[in-house]
Design a protein around this motif. Structure first.
Motif, short mmCIF file in Angstrom:
data_model
loop_
_atom_site.label_atom_id
_atom_site.label_comp_id
_atom_site.label_asym_id
_atom_site.label_seq_id
_atom_site.Cartn_x
_atom_site.Cartn_y
_atom_site.Cartn_z
N VAL A 11 0.94 -1.39 0.11
CA VAL A 11 -0.12 0.08 0.00
C VAL A 11 0.91 1.21 0.16
O VAL A 11 1.63 1.34 0.81
N ASN A 49 -9.84 -1.52 7.78
CA ASN A 49 -9.92 -2.83 7.94
C ASN A 49 -10.20 -3.65 6.79
O ASN A 49 -9.66 -4.73 6.54
N GLN A 102 -7.51 -3.56 4.35
CA GLN A 102 -6.10 -4.38 4.72
C GLN A 102 -6.42 -5.78 4.37
O GLN A 102 -5.79 -6.47 3.77
N ASP A 103 -7.72 -6.25 4.83
CA ASP A 103 -8.22 -7.77 4.64
C ASP A 103 -8.05 -8.00 3.34
O ASP A 103 -7.35 -9.13 2.98
N GLN A 122 -6.80 -6.85 0.84
CA GLN A 122 -5.29 -6.57 0.43
C GLN A 122 -4.60 -7.87 0.42
O GLN A 122 -3.93 -8.30 -0.29
N LEU A 125 -2.06 2.32 7.58
CA LEU A 125 -2.40 1.44 6.46
C LEU A 125 -1.20 1.32 5.31
O LEU A 125 -1.32 0.20 4.85
#
Lengths: 307, 326, 310
Positions: free
Chosen positions: A33, A185, A188-189, A191, A211
């Motif tokens: 990221v 979140n 993130q998950d 990704q 992040l």
């Protein structure tokens, strides 16, 4: 060395005689990221649109997984569009109010002529669940959702094609604090699950800190600093990056302090200076114009180099 | 006498599809020289509460009821339009979220500041304009004389917000109400505007109500905090106590969910679910559907706002005495 | 500002020339010519001679240039349908009733419409708003010939208060003017209402209230001024109606205005008259758009202060 998921090389965009984006270099490695931060007028949103080829650049190259997209026509771009998707800040404006959520999420599959209609419906329902909504939402309409739920739908629509790169332009800025964390979140998950590479455009340094792997700071169309996230927060070199970090309100009332503010002139007067010998790469020496130079640990900063 | 006294305020809006209960029994007050932060998410009722205090809501559709709703001892309920407009701007002045749309685009900055002064004071137009220049100087605008002749579109957002603050200060109000005054601004400008508001408050000793969704802004600017959720007050107390040991589970969850508090890429602590729908607020405590501590009683009766420690109140039956002591 | 006006004027002239060319081409693209009537066909040689005399045998661009050159000198030629007059004389003569009709219609309709729209906006969702909106909708949806017929029926046939048609004395003007006024009244009412509501919903109006200004001052100084900006763009172009009157109203009440000539000049391929009328209307439209642009700029500091860019 494998090619980066997304790379911008010396990309420039002029509006009239003003350069909104000025020779920007940007690399989003696979499965990382990268946050693009800056204030209004910094050119961060324009850079995102250029990366997506939603706006034509005046110069430079845009590479997706090593493939140069710049010479391609919009038609030739179509297969690459599957690889690169976008989520915007205002999910209310970006979701067609006349379509059901199921139709909205499945639409990209239809555009690319993938699957049968029934399969597309199934996929849409699966994606609703993947972004944390009930599959029953497929028959509802955008106005029935809260801001956070709409942003989940926008994420589902962007990811249903299985892209390798996601450009997220201020996706959490319009959201409430308690919902913002949910969307961060979720990104993130997903990704981690999909091995996504994300270009995260934001003015919110707090979200960026939680992040991003790397931060790119833009000021008036130029990249002024680029470094791994921890390095930006712990050891920023450019005065503008420091000013940005210093301006973020601190969550501790005991830590209140008077801040001193720098004008734009003061910031450019304090452009860092390095001797060529101190740098990792060999820059142009003795030009008055600041240039992006490499310091130790993949840390780049715009600086003036002396011999 | 308190500058602001709000007791059991209810505000609802009648809409074609039913009644929206924006504020449901809010009480708090403000003493002179005090700065109070109202923090809450969208739909918490924080802005509506303050708009009701200045009677800025269109009635109908809005309906305002309260035991007490007063500004510097003047009740604002059941008084005429003319009477309320003599209080607005003079007793309580307001600064709004988006400076770009808060000024009339067809009049100059100077005109708009001067007309505020002329509305409340017996001065000539020339004197009012001279005062406008002084006010702009006070909010640290360079060449204030020239800026009085500017139209809003000729100034940046930060400059406009300074001009708005100058306008709010023009009649030396007892209370300044700032409704998300930095939300529409860039980060660096935000910090400057907050600093300016703090400086002016310290200098004039006026009361300040800072309405915001941003806990950071609260931590940086105010002495006392009111936490609102679903149209109700969840918790009030001194700012340091709220941040170091929040009492209400909502306040705690809110503080924990703020991103970027520690270094490193990480999952955030999220509050599951979404804010209550003001057309159909849940029975009992508005936070119970998202609360990890909720028990059966929380779903049935809304807990009253009770004093749990010196200067601290919370509306929660699950706040145990030992937690307060800790 | 001067630069803005000069740029606008130049672009208006270009628009006008382009429009005149398009009109000229369209006019001539309708099949048939002035001497192709069926009742009394002319022998070919006489027809050809007449065509040559009128210059109609020339290529179109020559005809166009000749006409426009004449027009520049206020010579719009001779109408084929009454060769004893000039187009100029005929238009000047027939324009008077149209001007009276259209002018009074707007002078009556516009202020009433604006007041009605304002009242509706200030009392939104009250009975005043509903009545005003209903009136405006009726005014815009009921065709003029229905309104005219109703007026004639009520005031001339049943009540015998006013004559049903004709133009001579001012008494005869009343009904056609009323029929004509309905449209501007309804249009202005609708625009005034939406422009006012639009302004009333702007955040700065709340700020003005929060400053302690009186409601009267807020409405009359701030809201009106801001609402006027979008309204001028609708206002002036409607004045073109003054020139043209209304073809239907003139026909219904037998007003000897320009309206009748619009129809007859096209039917009879009376090119000089047709072209003159069209040029007149386009010119009026261009001028009214120019004026509304200038007025818009004068009212709007965004344009007045830093030119049209930005």
């Amino acid at each position: 060395m494998t090619a980066a998921a997304l790379e911008l090389r010396q990309v420039t965009k002029r509006f009239g005689d003003q350069a909104a984006v000025d020779r920007v270099d940007l690399v989003v490695p696979h499965n990382k990221v990268v946050a693009l931060v800056g204030e209004s007028g910094s050119g961060k949103t324009t850079t995102g649109l250029l990366a997506l080829r939603l706006l034509a650049a005046n110069g430079g190259q845009i590479l997706l997984d090593g493939q140069d997209l710049t010479p391609l026509s919009q038609k030739a771009l179509k297969p690459f569009r599957r690889q690169m998707q976008v989520v915007f800040q205002d999910s209310y404006a970006s979701l067609d109010p006349m379509m059901t959520l199921g139709e909205i999420i499945a639409e990209p599959l239809g555009i690319h002529g993938l699957f049968t209609a029934a399969e597309r419906r199934d996929q849409a329902r699966r994606w609703l669940e993947k972004v944390g909504l009930d599959a029953g939402y497929a028959t509802r309409y955008p106005h029935e959702l809260s801001g956070g739920q709409r942003q989940r739908v926008a994420v589902a629509r962007a990811l249903i094609l299985g892209p390798s790169v996601l450009v997220a332009d201020e996706p959490t800025s319009a959201l409430d604090v308690s919902v913002k964390a949910q969307i961060v979140n979720l990104l993130q998950d997903l990704q981690a699950d999909m091995g996504l590479s994300i270009l995260f455009i934001s003015h919110d340094l707090s979200v960026v800190r939680s992040l991003a792997d790397e931060v790119v700071v833009m000021l008036r169309g130029r990249v002024v600093e680029r470094a791994p996230t921890d390095m930006i927060f712990a050891g920023a070199r450019h005065p503008y990056t420091r000013a940005l970090l210093d301006a973020v309100p601190v969550l501790d009332p005991k830590a209140r302090r008077r801040r001193s503010f720098m004008s734009a002139e003061e910031i450019s007067a304090r452009t860092p200076r390095y001797r060529a010998a101190e740098l990792e790469t060999q820059p142009l020496v003795d030009t008055a114009e600041p240039q992006l130079v490499a310091l130790a640990g993949s840390h780049f900063v715009e600086a003036i180099v002396t011999g | 006498m308190r500058l602001v006294e709000i007791e059991d305020l209810h505000v609802s809006f009648s809409q074609h599809d039913g009644l929206v209960q924006a504020v449901r029994g809010v009480s708090f007050g403000l003493d002179s020289g005090e700065s109070l932060g109202i923090v809450g998410e969208s739909g918490s009722g924080k802005s509506v509460t303050c708009a009701a205090l200045l009677r800025l809501l269109r009635e109908p559709p809005a309906k305002i009821t309260a035991k007490t709703l007063s500004l510097s001892g003047h009740s604002v309920l059941g008084i005429s339009n003319r009477a309320i407009s003599t209080l607005r701007g003079r007793v309580a002045a307001m600064v709004f979220q988006d400076p770009m749309t808060s000024l009339d685009p067809v009049f100059t900055i100077g005109h708009q500041i001067a007309e505020t002064i002329l509305a409340h004071r017996k001065v000539t137009k020339r004197e009012a304009l001279a005062q406008a220049v002084e006010l702009l100087r006070r909010v640290e605008i360079k060449n204030p004389g020239a800026v009085t002749n500017y139209y809003p579109h000729q100034l940046s957002g930060g400059m406009l917000q300074r001009a708005m603050i100058a306008m709010a200060l023009s009649c030396e109000p007892d209370v300044l109400i700032a409704d998300e005054p930095t939300t529409a601004l860039d980060v660096t400008i935000q910090a400057q505007i907050l600093q300016l508001i703090k400086d002016i408050q310290a200098e004039t000793g006026m009361g300040l109500i800072m309405i915001t969704h941003d806990l950071g802004v609260i931590a940086e600017t105010v002495d006392r905090v009111v936490v609102m959720y679903g149209g109700k007050v969840m918790e009030t107390g001194p700012v340091e106590a709220i941040f170091s040991a929040p009492l209400h589970p909502y306040t705690r969850a809110l503080l924990n969910s703020v991103p970027g508090q520690t270094a490193g890429k990480q999952r955030l602590v999220e509050i599951a679910g979404s804010s209550p729908n003001p057309s159909h607020p849940p029975a009992g405590c508005p936070f119970h559907p998202r609360c990890p501590l909720a028990v059966a009683e929380c779903r049935q009766t809304a807990p009253p706002l009770e004093t749990k420690a010196a200067g601290r109140q919370a509306a929660c039956i699950r706040v145990a005495a030992e937690m307060v002591a800790a | 500002m001067t630069g803005f006006i000069i740029r606008r004027t130049l672009s208006m002239l270009v628009t006008f020339i382009v429009v005149s060319i398009v009109i000229f081409l369209m006019m001539h693209s309708i099949p048939g010519g002035p001497f192709d009537g069926n009742e009394m066909p002319l022998p070919d040689n006489i027809r050809d001679r007449l065509m040559a005399q009128l210059g109609l045998d020339q290529p179109l661009y020559v005809q166009y240039l000749r006409y426009m050159w004449g027009a520049l000198h206020f010579d719009f030629g001779v109408p084929y349908q009454s060769p004893g007059e000039t187009v100029m004389g005929l238009v000047a003569h027939a324009w008077v009733p149209s001007l009276v009709l259209g002018g009074s219609g707007i002078i009556i309709g516009a202020p009433i419409g604006i007041l009605l729209g304002m009242a509706a906006a200030l009392n939104r969702n009250s009975w005043i708003d509903y009545v005003a909106s209903a009136l405006a909708t009726l005014g815009l949806t009921i065709p003029v010939f229905v309104t005219s017929t109703l007026l004639i029926l009520v005031f001339a046939v049943w009540l015998h208060w006013l004559p049903a048609s004709g133009w001579g004395e001012p008494k005869r003007w009343i009904l056609p003017i009323l029929a004509y006024a309905a449209v501007p009244l309804a249009t202005y009412a609708r625009y005034a209402r939406s422009a006012m509501l639009d302004t009333l919903n702007k955040p700065f109006v709340t700020v003005l209230r929060a400053k302690g200004l009186s409601e009267r001052r807020i409405i009359f100084q701030h809201v009106l001024r801001n609402s006027a900006i979008p309204m001028v763009t609708v206002f002036l172009p409607m004045f073109v109606g003054i020139a043209t009157g209304s073809i239907f109203v003139e026909a219904m009440f037998r007003v000897p205005g320009l309206g009748a000539y619009f129809v007859s000049s096209i039917e009879k391929r009376d090119y000089p008259l047709e072209m003159a009328l069209m040029l007149l209307i386009s010119m009026l439209f261009c001028i009214s758009y120019l004026l509304s642009d200038i007025l818009y700029a004068l009212l709007n500091p965004r344009i007045r202060v830093d030119g049209s860019r930005r």
